[in-house]
Design an enzyme around this catalytic site. Structure first.
Site, PDB file in Angstrom:
ATOM      1  N   ASP A 178       0.768  -1.316  -0.146  1.00 31.23           N
ATOM      2  CA  ASP A 178       0.003  -0.025  -0.123  1.00 31.23           C
ATOM      3  C   ASP A 178       0.764   1.296   0.055  1.00 31.23           C
ATOM      4  OD1 ASP A 178       0.803  -0.483   2.578  1.00 31.23           O
ATOM      5  OD2 ASP A 178      -0.939  -0.971   3.463  1.00 31.23           O
ATOM      6  N   ASP A 193      -7.405  -3.475  14.292  1.00 34.57           N
ATOM      7  CA  ASP A 193      -8.615  -3.820  13.891  1.00 34.57           C
ATOM      8  C   ASP A 193      -8.777  -4.859  12.901  1.00 34.57           C
ATOM      9  OD1 ASP A 193      -7.919  -2.722  11.815  1.00 34.57           O
ATOM     10  OD2 ASP A 193      -9.364  -1.042  11.546  1.00 34.57           O
ATOM     11  N   HIS A 239      -7.279  -5.042   9.910  1.00 34.26           N
ATOM     12  CA  HIS A 239      -7.282  -4.957   8.490  1.00 34.26           C
ATOM     13  C   HIS A 239      -5.672  -5.511   8.111  1.00 34.26           C
ATOM     14  CE1 HIS A 239      -5.471  -0.887   9.940  1.00 34.26           C
ATOM     15  NE2 HIS A 239      -4.353  -1.171   9.130  1.00 34.26           N
ATOM     16  N   GLU A 263      -9.732  -2.076   5.347  1.00 36.74           N
ATOM     17  CA  GLU A 263     -10.224  -1.817   6.340  1.00 36.74           C
ATOM     18  C   GLU A 263     -11.424  -2.574   6.686  1.00 36.74           C
ATOM     19  OE1 GLU A 263      -8.618   0.099   8.103  1.00 36.74           O
ATOM     20  OE2 GLU A 263      -8.366   2.411   7.544  1.00 36.74           O
TER      21      GLU A 263
HETATM   22  N1  LIG Z   1      -1.109   0.125   5.913  1.00 41.68           N
HETATM   23  C1  LIG Z   1      -0.494  -0.628   7.016  1.00 41.68           C
HETATM   24  C2  LIG Z   1      -0.599  -1.916   7.369  1.00 41.68           C
HETATM   25  O1  LIG Z   1      -0.206  -2.693   6.135  1.00 41.68           O
HETATM   26  C3  LIG Z   1      -0.049  -2.425   8.488  1.00 41.68           C
HETATM   27  O2  LIG Z   1       0.089  -3.625   8.694  1.00 41.68           O
HETATM   28  C4  LIG Z   1      -0.521  -1.681   9.857  1.00 41.68           C
HETATM   29  C5  LIG Z   1       0.197  -2.188  11.091  1.00 41.68           C
HETATM   30  O3  LIG Z   1       1.118  -1.433  11.304  1.00 41.68           O
HETATM   31  P1  LIG Z   1       2.098  -1.678  12.628  1.00 41.68           P
HETATM   32  O4  LIG Z   1       2.958  -2.691  12.158  1.00 41.68           O
HETATM   33  O5  LIG Z   1       3.048  -0.303  12.741  1.00 41.68           O
HETATM   34  O6  LIG Z   1       1.374  -2.003  13.918  1.00 41.68           O
HETATM   35  O7  LIG Z   1      -0.033  -0.162   9.722  1.00 41.68           O
HETATM   36  C6  LIG Z   1      -0.933   0.310   8.608  1.00 41.68           C
HETATM   37  O8  LIG Z   1      -2.197   0.478   8.457  1.00 41.68           O
END
Ligand SMILES: N[C@@H]1[C@@H](O)[C@H](O)[C@@H](COP(=O)(O)O)O[C@@H]1O
Length: 267
Positions: free
Chosen positions: A72, A141, A143, A148
Site C-alpha cells: 500500500d 482492527d 485490517h 479496513e
Molecule cells: N497499512 C499499514 C498496514 O499494512 C500495517 O499492517 C498496519 C500495522 O502497522 P504496525 O505494524 O506499525 O502496527 O499499519 C498500516 O495500517
C-alpha cells in the site's frame, strides 16, 4: 494454517527473516525466473527487514533476482516525505540490499489517474507470474494492507478511505497530529493477497491480540479482513506471546506443541 508463537517481537522478526530468506534460496531465482515477494510496511516488519539485511550481508540471501510488490501507499503524500511508504521501504530495506530498483514496485499515491494506477498494479503482478510469497502485517482492527473493516474479501487494488481507528493508529508517525495523517491510500485488495501462492502474517503486541483471535478462532468475516486467510491454502501467522493473549489456552497449547516441527522450517 500454521501459527508460530515466539517469545518476543525480536524472535518473530528472526523467524520471519529466516523463513523469507530460506524461501528465496530454495526457489533459486535467476534472470528468467524472479522470486516475486509481496511486502508490508509498519513497525511490525521493521525487525524482519533488519534481520534480512544481516542475512544478506552475511551472504546467506541475495535479492538480485527478487521482484517486490508493496501492499500500500498513502494518497497525496509526496514520495520523498519521510513517512511515505516509498521512503520507508528504501530507508529501512531496499538501499541496504542488492535489489535492482527496477524490480521494486510500490503504488504511486500521486499518480494523476489513481484508478488506472491500481489497475496497472494488478496487471504488473499478473505479468510477473503472481506473487510467490506475500508477507503482511495487520492493524489492531484486523485490517490487512489498508483493507479496513467491511472491505470486500473479493477486493483488488484500489483507493480506500482510511477509517478513524487507522488514522488514530498512524498519527504516531505524523507527530501525533491527526490532521497530518493522509485520509486515503492505495492498497492491494484482500483477493490480491489471497491470490499469492503463500501468505505470511506477522502479529505482535497485546493490542493485536483481539485481531489474532478473530483471525484464527472465529469465522471468516469482512469486518476482520485478516480472517479471509482461513480460506488460503498456505498461510502462516507468526505471533509473539503478547498477541496470543485473547486465544484459547487450548489453541495456544496445540500450536506450541507443533513448534519443534515448525522450527525445522527455518533450519
Ligand atoms: N497499512 C499499514 C498496514 O499494512 C500495517 O499492517 C498496519 C500495522 O502497522 P504496525 O505494524 O506499525 O502496527 O499499519 C498500516 O495500517
Amino acid at each position: 494454517m500454521k501459527l508460530i508463537i515466539e517469545e518476543s517481537g525480536e524472535a518473530v522478526a528472526e523467524f520471519a527473516a529466516r523463513y523469507v530468506a530460506r524461501r528465496i534460496r530454495q526457489f533459486s531465482p535467476n534472470p528468467e525466473k524472479l522470486f516475486v515477494l509481496g511486502l508490508p510496511t509498519g513497525s511490525t516488519p521493521l525487525g524482519m527487514y533488519k534481520k534480512l539485511i544481516e542475512l544478506h550481508k552475511k551472504g546467506f540471501v541475495s535479492f538480485r533476482f527478487v521482484k517486490t510488490f508493496n501492499m500500500d501507499e498513502y494518497v497525496g503524500l509526496p514520495r520523498d516525505h519521510p513517512e511515505s511508504y516509498h521512503s520507508f521501504m528504501f530507508q529501512n530495506f531496499f538501499r541496504h540490499i542488492d535489489i535492482d530498483p527496477n524490480n521494486v514496485n510500490i503504488l504511486d499515491g500521486n499518480a494523476e489517474d489513481l484508478e488506472k494506477e491500481c489497475a496497472e498494479y494488478e496487471r504488473k503482478i499478473e505479468e510477473a507470474g503472481g506473487v510467490e510469497l506475500f508477507v503482511g502485517g495487520i492493524g489492531p482492527d484486523g485490517h490487512v494492507a489498508f483493507n479496513e473493516p467491511g472491505s470486500s474479501l473479493a477486493s483488488r487494488t484500489r483507493i480506500k478511505t482510511l477509517n478513524a481507528d487507522t488514522i488514530q493508529a498512524n498519527a504516531r508517525f505524523f507527530e501525533n497530529d491527526l490532521s497530518k495523517v493522509p485520509t486515503q491510500a492505495l492498497t492491494v485488495g484482500v483477493q490480491t493477497v489471497m491470490d499469492a501462492k503463500e501468505v505470511v502474517i506477522l502479529i505482535t503486541g497485546a493490542h493485536k491480540a483481539l485481531a489474532l483471535h478473530k483471525a484464527i478462532e472465529e469465522g471468516v468475516s469482512h469486518m476482520w479482513t485478516v480472517s479471509a486467510f482461513q480460506m488460503h491454502p498456505l498461510v502462516t501467522f507468526i505471533a509473539d506471546e503478547d498477541a496470543t493473549l485473547e486465544l484459547k489456552v487450548k489453541t495456544v497449547k496445540y500450536f506450541k506443541g507443533l513448534m519443534a516441527h515448525h522450527k525445522k522450517l527455518i533450519e
